[in-house]
Each structure stands twice: as C-alpha cells, then as structure tokens.
Design a protein around this motif. Structure first.
Motif, mmCIF file in Angstrom:
data_model
loop_
_atom_site.group_PDB
_atom_site.id
_atom_site.type_symbol
_atom_site.label_atom_id
_atom_site.label_comp_id
_atom_site.label_asym_id
_atom_site.label_seq_id
_atom_site.Cartn_x
_atom_site.Cartn_y
_atom_site.Cartn_z
ATOM 1 N N ALA A 221 -36.243 68.948 41.967
ATOM 2 C CA ALA A 221 -35.553 67.841 41.296
ATOM 3 C C ALA A 221 -34.086 67.776 41.725
ATOM 4 O O ALA A 221 -33.527 66.690 41.904
ATOM 5 C CB ALA A 221 -35.667 67.985 39.778
ATOM 6 N N VAL A 222 -33.467 68.937 41.920
ATOM 7 C CA VAL A 222 -32.081 68.989 42.420
ATOM 8 C C VAL A 222 -32.032 68.380 43.821
ATOM 9 O O VAL A 222 -31.158 67.548 44.118
ATOM 10 C CB VAL A 222 -31.563 70.453 42.419
ATOM 11 C CG1 VAL A 222 -30.275 70.580 43.213
ATOM 12 C CG2 VAL A 222 -31.381 70.960 40.998
ATOM 13 N N HIS A 223 -32.954 68.752 44.663
ATOM 14 C CA HIS A 223 -33.017 68.237 46.032
ATOM 15 C C HIS A 223 -33.212 66.719 46.033
ATOM 16 O O HIS A 223 -32.504 65.992 46.740
ATOM 17 C CB HIS A 223 -34.150 68.946 46.773
ATOM 18 C CG HIS A 223 -34.330 68.520 48.176
ATOM 19 N ND1 HIS A 223 -35.507 68.005 48.642
ATOM 20 C CD2 HIS A 223 -33.477 68.518 49.233
ATOM 21 C CE1 HIS A 223 -35.378 67.697 49.916
ATOM 22 N NE2 HIS A 223 -34.159 68.002 50.297
ATOM 23 N N GLU A 224 -34.143 66.244 45.229
ATOM 24 C CA GLU A 224 -34.406 64.805 45.139
ATOM 25 C C GLU A 224 -33.163 64.037 44.677
ATOM 26 O O GLU A 224 -32.834 62.981 45.223
ATOM 27 C CB GLU A 224 -35.564 64.554 44.183
ATOM 28 C CG GLU A 224 -35.946 63.095 44.062
ATOM 29 C CD GLU A 224 -37.104 62.904 43.093
ATOM 30 O OE1 GLU A 224 -36.955 62.058 42.187
ATOM 31 O OE2 GLU A 224 -38.122 63.595 43.243
ATOM 32 N N GLU B 259 -27.739 62.775 37.702
ATOM 33 C CA GLU B 259 -26.686 61.826 38.073
ATOM 34 C C GLU B 259 -25.475 62.565 38.646
ATOM 35 O O GLU B 259 -24.883 62.137 39.638
ATOM 36 C CB GLU B 259 -26.278 60.972 36.868
ATOM 37 C CG GLU B 259 -25.200 59.961 37.168
ATOM 38 C CD GLU B 259 -25.588 58.908 38.198
ATOM 39 O OE1 GLU B 259 -24.688 58.402 38.893
ATOM 40 O OE2 GLU B 259 -26.798 58.582 38.323
ATOM 41 N N GLN B 260 -25.113 63.695 38.053
ATOM 42 C CA GLN B 260 -24.002 64.504 38.580
ATOM 43 C C GLN B 260 -24.310 64.991 39.997
ATOM 44 O O GLN B 260 -23.428 64.994 40.862
ATOM 45 C CB GLN B 260 -23.735 65.706 37.684
ATOM 46 C CG GLN B 260 -23.109 65.387 36.357
ATOM 47 C CD GLN B 260 -22.921 66.660 35.543
ATOM 48 O OE1 GLN B 260 -23.878 67.406 35.297
ATOM 49 N NE2 GLN B 260 -21.694 66.912 35.132
ATOM 50 N N ILE B 261 -25.539 65.419 40.217
ATOM 51 C CA ILE B 261 -25.949 65.888 41.546
ATOM 52 C C ILE B 261 -25.872 64.744 42.547
ATOM 53 O O ILE B 261 -25.357 64.913 43.660
ATOM 54 C CB ILE B 261 -27.372 66.487 41.503
ATOM 55 C CG1 ILE B 261 -27.397 67.723 40.601
ATOM 56 C CG2 ILE B 261 -27.870 66.813 42.909
ATOM 57 C CD1 ILE B 261 -28.802 68.162 40.194
ATOM 58 N N GLY C 8 -31.816 75.485 34.079
ATOM 59 C CA GLY C 8 -33.041 74.871 33.574
ATOM 60 C C GLY C 8 -33.398 73.592 34.303
ATOM 61 O O GLY C 8 -32.906 73.300 35.388
ATOM 62 N N GLU C 9 -34.276 72.832 33.676
ATOM 63 C CA GLU C 9 -34.733 71.568 34.247
ATOM 64 C C GLU C 9 -33.589 70.555 34.191
ATOM 65 O O GLU C 9 -33.030 70.299 33.127
ATOM 66 C CB GLU C 9 -35.934 71.043 33.449
ATOM 67 C CG GLU C 9 -36.530 69.772 33.993
ATOM 68 C CD GLU C 9 -37.202 69.954 35.342
ATOM 69 O OE1 GLU C 9 -37.186 68.989 36.131
ATOM 70 O OE2 GLU C 9 -37.736 71.046 35.619
ATOM 71 N N PRO C 10 -33.202 69.965 35.341
ATOM 72 C CA PRO C 10 -32.094 69.002 35.322
ATOM 73 C C PRO C 10 -32.505 67.702 34.625
ATOM 74 O O PRO C 10 -33.464 67.054 35.025
ATOM 75 C CB PRO C 10 -31.791 68.770 36.802
ATOM 76 C CG PRO C 10 -32.979 69.252 37.551
ATOM 77 C CD PRO C 10 -33.704 70.218 36.677
ATOM 78 N N ASP C 11 -31.776 67.347 33.560
ATOM 79 C CA ASP C 11 -32.057 66.101 32.853
ATOM 80 C C ASP C 11 -31.408 64.937 33.603
ATOM 81 O O ASP C 11 -30.782 65.125 34.661
ATOM 82 C CB ASP C 11 -31.596 66.177 31.398
ATOM 83 C CG ASP C 11 -30.094 66.383 31.235
ATOM 84 O OD1 ASP C 11 -29.321 66.096 32.179
ATOM 85 O OD2 ASP C 11 -29.679 66.841 30.161
ATOM 86 N N SER D 100 -23.138 61.940 47.014
ATOM 87 C CA SER D 100 -22.480 60.700 47.451
ATOM 88 C C SER D 100 -21.040 60.973 47.877
ATOM 89 O O SER D 100 -20.551 60.376 48.848
ATOM 90 C CB SER D 100 -22.477 59.667 46.319
ATOM 91 O OG SER D 100 -23.778 59.245 46.000
ATOM 92 N N THR D 101 -20.377 61.854 47.170
ATOM 93 C CA THR D 101 -18.998 62.214 47.512
ATOM 94 C C THR D 101 -18.942 62.849 48.893
ATOM 95 O O THR D 101 -18.064 62.516 49.709
ATOM 96 C CB THR D 101 -18.401 63.161 46.455
ATOM 97 O OG1 THR D 101 -18.405 62.486 45.183
ATOM 98 C CG2 THR D 101 -16.987 63.583 46.807
ATOM 99 N N VAL D 102 -19.881 63.741 49.181
ATOM 100 C CA VAL D 102 -19.934 64.334 50.521
ATOM 101 C C VAL D 102 -20.174 63.243 51.558
ATOM 102 O O VAL D 102 -19.513 63.199 52.599
ATOM 103 C CB VAL D 102 -21.011 65.427 50.620
ATOM 104 C CG1 VAL D 102 -21.154 65.929 52.054
ATOM 105 C CG2 VAL D 102 -20.692 66.583 49.683
#
Length: 155
Positions: A20-23, A138-140, A130-133, A145-147
């Motif tokens: 989910a972090v990767h996505e 959105e933060q990820i 844990g599981e990213p909500d 996007s910043t990079v």
C-alpha cells in the motif's frame, strides 16, 4: 530526443501494508502536474548503479526490520554506493519507512548513508506504523510528488 525525467522508486514490499505504501508513492508520481516524469519502480534487490545514475530523483521505501533498514535496501546501497558516490551528489530523495515499532535505528542508518552520498532530502522521512489509512497514503503520495517536482526542476 530529450532524455525524460526519471524518478526511481526503490522498494522492498513484503506485506500488504508495504504494498500500500508502494502504491501510494506511485500514485503521487502519477499526478497530472508530473506528466513528464517517468516513475521507474524497482525492487531493492534488483535496482543498481545504472538505475541510480539515470535517475533525477529517488523515493526509498523500506520496512523496518529489527529496528533497521530492510536487508534489501541495505543491499541496494551496498551496490550503488561507490559507483554512484560522485555522480549522484545533490540527487533529490525522500523515504518512507514502514515500522511496527521503533524506527530510530533505521532513520539513523538512512541519514548516515544518504548524507555520505550527499543526496538532498526534499522531505522529512515518513515513518508509517500499521496499515496506512487514507490520510497516510495521501502523505506518501505528496512525498513522492515532491521528489518528482524537484527532479523535474519545478521546485
């Protein structure tokens, strides 16, 4: 033909949460404003010096294992450190670490390695537990996007 702007996403996705972090990171690089940016996503065990040398920015994604960066991300750094040391100075990057508990050792290692390589952090490392909500995803996305914006010379 002009070289496209590439952001390398180096990841070690071993669980539903790290997937989910990767996505979320890929979604952040896929926004309309970054249409000219190519996201190149590679597992940390296969990403190498050539991939890093052709990148204009890097997003690092790693679980925290036993308080440290994943072995896969450490392997990536072992492969690219010397071949990329001079050529990638000031490379914009950001990182997301997925941790079940204390990530301080992983953060120290990440800072030591990227400082040694003289990469430029464009966002503070994000530690996800844990599981990213939806809010964390959105933060990820914003971090990625910043990079992308830095890589494309928009920031």
């Amino acid at each position: 033909m002009a070289e496209s702007t590439k952001v390398l996403v180096v990841h070690h996705t071993v669980s539903i949460s790290t997937a989910a972090v990767h996505e979320a990171a890929l979604q952040g690089l896929g926004i309309e404003e970054l249409a000219e940016v190519e996201a190149v996503s590679l597992p940390a065990l296969t990403a190498g010096a050539h991939d890093t040398l052709t990148a204009h920015g890097i997003v690092l994604l790693s679980p925290v294992n036993i308080g440290y960066l994943s072995g896969a991300l450490k392997h990536y750094f072992d492969q690219v450190y010397y071949p990329c040391l001079e050529a990638t100075k000031r490379l914009p990057f950001a990182a997301v670490l997925h941790s079940g508990s204390d990530a301080s050792g992983a953060l120290r290692a990440l800072e030591a390695i990227t400082t040694g390589m003289e990469w430029t952090p464009v966002a503070d490392p994000l530690v996800v537990e844990g599981e990213p909500d939806a809010g964390v995803r959105e933060q990820i996305s914003e971090l990625a996007s910043t990079v992308g914006a830095h890589a494309a010379g928009m920031m």
